[in-house]
Design a protein around this motif. Structure first.
Motif, PDB file in Angstrom:
ATOM      1  N   TRP A 102       0.854  -1.182   0.000  1.00  0.00           N
ATOM      2  CA  TRP A 102       0.000   0.000   0.000  1.00  0.00           C
ATOM      3  C   TRP A 102       0.890   1.232   0.000  1.00  0.00           C
ATOM      4  O   TRP A 102       1.802   1.351   0.831  1.00  0.00           O
ATOM      5  N   GLU A 103       0.639   2.179  -0.917  1.00  0.00           N
ATOM      6  CA  GLU A 103       1.400   3.428  -0.958  1.00  0.00           C
ATOM      7  C   GLU A 103       0.505   4.571  -0.496  1.00  0.00           C
ATOM      8  O   GLU A 103      -0.591   4.770  -1.015  1.00  0.00           O
ATOM      9  N   GLU A 104       0.998   5.337   0.468  1.00  0.00           N
ATOM     10  CA  GLU A 104       0.215   6.404   1.091  1.00  0.00           C
ATOM     11  C   GLU A 104       1.025   7.695   1.163  1.00  0.00           C
ATOM     12  O   GLU A 104       2.252   7.667   1.305  1.00  0.00           O
ATOM     13  N   VAL A 105       0.338   8.815   1.060  1.00  0.00           N
ATOM     14  CA  VAL A 105       0.990  10.120   1.173  1.00  0.00           C
ATOM     15  C   VAL A 105       1.112  10.495   2.645  1.00  0.00           C
ATOM     16  O   VAL A 105       0.150  10.394   3.410  1.00  0.00           O
ATOM     17  N   VAL A 106       2.315  10.924   3.034  1.00  0.00           N
ATOM     18  CA  VAL A 106       2.539  11.396   4.396  1.00  0.00           C
ATOM     19  C   VAL A 106       2.956  12.862   4.328  1.00  0.00           C
ATOM     20  O   VAL A 106       2.850  13.504   3.283  1.00  0.00           O
ATOM     21  N   GLU A 107       3.413  13.409   5.445  1.00  0.00           N
ATOM     22  CA  GLU A 107       3.724  14.832   5.493  1.00  0.00           C
ATOM     23  C   GLU A 107       4.807  15.211   4.479  1.00  0.00           C
ATOM     24  O   GLU A 107       5.710  14.430   4.189  1.00  0.00           O
ATOM     25  N   GLY A 108       4.639  16.395   3.912  1.00  0.00           N
ATOM     26  CA  GLY A 108       5.578  16.862   2.904  1.00  0.00           C
ATOM     27  C   GLY A 108       5.326  16.321   1.519  1.00  0.00           C
ATOM     28  O   GLY A 108       6.054  16.652   0.580  1.00  0.00           O
TER      29      GLY A 108
END
Length: 359
Positions: A102-108
């Motif tokens: 699973w690829e997820e967007v985090v901070e920045g």
């Protein structure tokens, strides 16, 4: 976040299954001894009943997280590992062996992976990093282990409240080391065997399936009914573009980080049988990272649109997840979606700021 604990029921269910089989054996034995002239049931010489031992419990005929047929499915839980994908983290180790990523967007705007292992186990996974608010919804349906370097206390509490077992470097749990050839914090190495050795008695082994799979390659919904697709180009943020190109020779989607090929430390190209795009709402939480950047959360409980790419084709889908403990369900034209047997990478694409292009 509201986390719904997942009941642990795998072992009681297995026990009930053995009890039913034993009871059936008693009924058959009594029937064989009854009068009335009817012939006794045929019993083969190597029958487990003749040996006085209970039959072995049934095992799945396919690996649950890939759908690949097998008569030797390992009775171990799923192992999820949090893996970094910042430029400084590349190339990674072990992702090529994951059943699901699973690829997820985090901070920045950078991304991180939740890599899930069951059918294959690399010796090590690197670099291991910390969890984020959306991770409990990803791992809760697996009822397995999540290994990570650490996190803010509320994030750890949310993982454990989900029913998932945490294995954490910052807590002193076994299986973590540092790679002397990389700079911290991008150098945490995870030992998969050491992680699994810490599994408690409440883990579901083998794990439950997360998606439906077709019986064979090329028989999944996208492969059978989709439109031809050569490239799946996904913009997750200004900092991350994930591109998948279909290889007819390898019968897989080959991954690139923007224009650069995505490869393992072994030199192997990261690839997937299925690429699943889910359009998700992303919200800012009240939390910030050590640098002061807001920590986002991809909302997985709910529903939305998506795309499934398999076999050099793609099809639009609708996705839904009724609660944290439930897996994601996929439909196309109101009918359940089946994936081709094999590995799957899931892209959590921000609904308002992300996009994709299929060509």
């Amino acid at each position: 976040m509201t986390a719904t604990p997942r009941p642990h029921h795998a072992r009681p269910v297995a026990a009930r299954g053995v009890a039913v089989v034993l009871a059936l054996g008693v009924v058959l034995a009594l029937g064989a001894c009854s009068s009335g002239g009817s012939p006794s049931p045929t019993v083969t010489p190597d029958s487990t009943a003749d040996k006085g031992a209970p039959p072995s419990p049934a095992v799945p005929s396919a690996w649950p997280l890939t759908g690949v047929r097998s008569e030797d499915v390992a009775a171990r839980p799923a192992l999820a590992v949090k893996v970094e994908n910042a430029p400084q983290a590349r190339p990674q180790t072990g992702l090529e062996d994951a059943d699901m990523v699973w690829e997820e967007v985090v901070e920045g705007g950078i991304t991180r992976f939740v890599a899930v292992f069951h059918s294959k186990l690399p010796e090590t996974v690197e670099p291991v990093r910390s969890v984020r608010p959306m991770d409990p919804a990803i791992v809760a349906p697996l009822d397995g282990i999540l290994a990570y370097s650490g996190a803010q206390a509320p994030f750890i509490a949310a993982v454990e409240k989900s029913g998932t077992q945490s294995v954490i470097m910052d807590r002193g749990d076994a299986g973590f080391s540092r790679d002397p050839n990389r700079a911290a914090p991008h150098n945490v190495v995870g030992d998969t065997k050491a992680f699994l050795d810490q599994a408690d008695d409440d883990r579901t082994a083998p794990p439950p399936a997360q998606f439906r799979y077709a019986a064979g390659a090329g028989e999944g919904t996208a492969s059978a009914d989709g439109s031809k697709a050569a490239t799946v180009d996904v913009t997750l943020s200004p900092a991350q573009r994930s591109v998948w190109d279909w290889s007819g020779k390898q019968k897989q989607w080959l991954r690139s980080e923007g224009s650069a090929e995505s490869v393992s430390t072994s030199g192997k190209r990261h690839a997937a049988t299925n690429v699943l795009l889910l359009s998700v709402e992303v919200v800012d939480t009240k939390y910030k990272d050590p640098a002061g950047a807001p920590v986002p959360e991809s909302m997985l409980v709910g529903k939305g649109k998506g795309v499934l790419a398999s076999g050099g084709k793609s099809v639009t889908v609708r996705w839904s997840k009724k609660d944290q403990a439930s897996p994601v369900e996929l439909t196309h034209d109101g009918e359940p979606v089946e994936l081709d047997p094999g590995s799957t990478w899931i892209e959590l694409v921000p609904k308002d700021t992300g996009s994709w292009k299929i060509s």
